[in-house]
Enzyme design. Structure first.
Site, mmCIF file in Angstrom:
data_model
loop_
_atom_site.group_PDB
_atom_site.id
_atom_site.type_symbol
_atom_site.label_atom_id
_atom_site.label_comp_id
_atom_site.label_asym_id
_atom_site.label_seq_id
_atom_site.Cartn_x
_atom_site.Cartn_y
_atom_site.Cartn_z
ATOM 1 N N TYR A 14 62.010 19.624 74.790
ATOM 2 C CA TYR A 14 62.848 20.238 75.825
ATOM 3 C C TYR A 14 62.522 19.684 77.205
ATOM 4 O O TYR A 14 63.426 19.416 78.004
ATOM 5 C CB TYR A 14 62.712 21.760 75.818
ATOM 6 C CG TYR A 14 63.807 22.420 76.630
ATOM 7 C CD1 TYR A 14 65.110 22.488 76.144
ATOM 8 C CD2 TYR A 14 63.548 22.953 77.889
ATOM 9 C CE1 TYR A 14 66.127 23.069 76.881
ATOM 10 C CE2 TYR A 14 64.558 23.536 78.637
ATOM 11 C CZ TYR A 14 65.841 23.594 78.127
ATOM 12 O OH TYR A 14 66.853 24.161 78.871
ATOM 13 N N GLY A 137 69.005 29.865 78.590
ATOM 14 C CA GLY A 137 70.372 29.868 78.084
ATOM 15 C C GLY A 137 70.506 29.027 76.841
ATOM 16 O O GLY A 137 69.543 28.419 76.367
ATOM 17 N N THR A 139 70.830 26.103 75.227
ATOM 18 C CA THR A 139 70.757 24.657 75.500
ATOM 19 C C THR A 139 69.806 23.977 74.524
ATOM 20 O O THR A 139 68.604 23.883 74.798
ATOM 21 C CB THR A 139 70.273 24.401 76.941
ATOM 22 O OG1 THR A 139 69.088 25.197 77.196
ATOM 23 C CG2 THR A 139 71.338 24.760 77.964
ATOM 24 N N LYS A 193 65.261 36.839 71.477
ATOM 25 C CA LYS A 193 66.224 36.062 70.676
ATOM 26 C C LYS A 193 65.524 35.251 69.592
ATOM 27 O O LYS A 193 66.083 35.043 68.503
ATOM 28 C CB LYS A 193 67.091 35.186 71.581
ATOM 29 C CG LYS A 193 66.347 34.139 72.406
ATOM 30 C CD LYS A 193 66.340 32.774 71.754
ATOM 31 C CE LYS A 193 65.590 31.759 72.601
ATOM 32 N NZ LYS A 193 65.558 30.423 71.968
ATOM 33 N N GLU A 284 58.099 29.187 68.118
ATOM 34 C CA GLU A 284 57.773 30.165 69.166
ATOM 35 C C GLU A 284 57.969 31.600 68.685
ATOM 36 O O GLU A 284 57.278 32.516 69.119
ATOM 37 C CB GLU A 284 58.638 29.911 70.403
ATOM 38 C CG GLU A 284 58.219 28.696 71.230
ATOM 39 C CD GLU A 284 57.174 29.026 72.272
ATOM 40 O OE1 GLU A 284 56.539 30.088 72.179
ATOM 41 O OE2 GLU A 284 56.993 28.212 73.184
#
Length: 333
Positions: A14, A137, A139, A193, A284
């Site tokens: 990322y 967000g 991505t 999430k 994660e």
């Protein structure tokens, strides 16, 4: 268009992707990573062929081994490292930072053991006067790096800093930026999430179909909202926006998500340890599950999906028993 500079701390998938996306449009970007051998390879190849094959670095993207040089490159420091090493990286960074630096958190999750929001870790290590923003967000890294359209949420209580970072991100073609002051809500959404994505993966791995998937996403969103409001989120808006619902749907439904793939392996009967090894990358959601569950206990928030995933991961509960517990639970909420 005005050009900006930023130092990106974290040369994983990322961090590399966001560094490429920002540099691609003429901004000056320096990418730093803790693994010197990995950084040397990035310098030679001018790409991260392990994580982002086929994506090459723009000329305005520099790769650096020295943390001192990285800290001195720009006042804007964007951190994209896993939550479990977030404090450690900040402690190293603190020794090299000059005056007037500003922190942008691109990491998601909570600090292990403490359950702290990552912004609170920044304040604890670097001081509460440090301008701080959070970006989050839906991505996925590869899509961001190759310039596919995306939208992101930018949260900060510092209006001037938020304005500057908005314009930095606005320079990235095909990236739409939405602003909020709800820093707590954005961070809670980014942690929860991942937990729900494991649950949805389990459901899909067990072959439960689209109805169950939709139900888990919807009820998972409810858990996210309840926890966020209990901890101090400003409103529901951020949870039904990009950082909440947007990232939740993405992470729960696309196989680029490691959390979803990990859950699918569990649903297919694989043991937690073997499923982790099979994915081969950091998941994660495993640590997030523990921290989110502990917060739910601390704040007395009912989060049945999170609770069952916690029991699967940390108490060796059978996935079939966990599903039965969810289906047969009392109608409290």
């Amino acid at each position: 268009m005005e050009k900006f500079s930023v130092t990106v701390i974290g040369a994983g998938v990322y961090g590399t992707a966001i560094a490429v996306a920002i540099a691609k449009h003429g901004n000056m970007v320096l990418l730093w990573g803790h693994n010197s051998q990995h950084i040397k390879i990035l310098k030679i190849d001018r790409s991260n062929q392990v994580d982002l094959p086929g994506v090459f670095f723009p000329d305005s993207l520099y790769v650096e081994e020295s943390l001192s040089v990285a800290a001195d490159f720009s006042q804007n420091i964007l951190i994209a490292v896993p939550s479990h090493v977030f404090r450690c990286v900040l402690l190293k960074l603190r020794l090299n930072l000059k005056n007037n630096f500003r922190i942008i958190i691109a990491s998601k999750g909570l600090e292990p053991k403490t359950g702290w929001l990552l912004q609170d870790v920044v304040y604890d290590v670097l001081g509460k006067e440090v301008p701080c923003a959070v970006i989050s967000g839906p991505t996925f890294a590869h899509e961001l790096a190759i310039g596919l359209p995306a939208a992101i949420e930018l949260a900060s209580a510092d209006i001037k800093f938020r304005y500057d970072i908005e314009h930095l991100l606005y320079s990235v073609k095909n990236l739409r930026v939405y602003k909020t002051t709800d820093v707590i809500g954005v961070q809670i959404a980014g942690a929860v999430k991942n937990v729900i994505a494991i649950g949805v993966g389990i459901s899909d791995g067990m072959g439960f179909g689209a109805n169950a998937r939709a139900a888990l996403i919807t009820r998972g969103l409810s858990e996210m909202i309840r926890l966020g409001k209990s901890i101090g989120a400003i409103s529901v808006d951020v949870f039904v926006g990009l950082a909440g619902l947007g990232d939740l749907v993405l992470t729960c439904t696309d196989d680029q998500s490691r959390n979803r793939r990990f859950g699918m392996l569990l649903g297919q009967g694989m043991h937690v340890d073997y499923a982790q090894k099979s994915i081969g990358q950091l998941i994660e959601g495993i640590s997030n599950t523990k921290e989110v569950y502990m917060l739910s206990v601390k704040y007395k928030v009912i989060m049945p999906i999170t609770e069952q995933i916690y029991k699967i991961l940390y108490e060796n509960k059978n996935v079939h028993e966990a599903v039965y517990s969810l289906i047969r639970r009392s109608y409290i909420l």
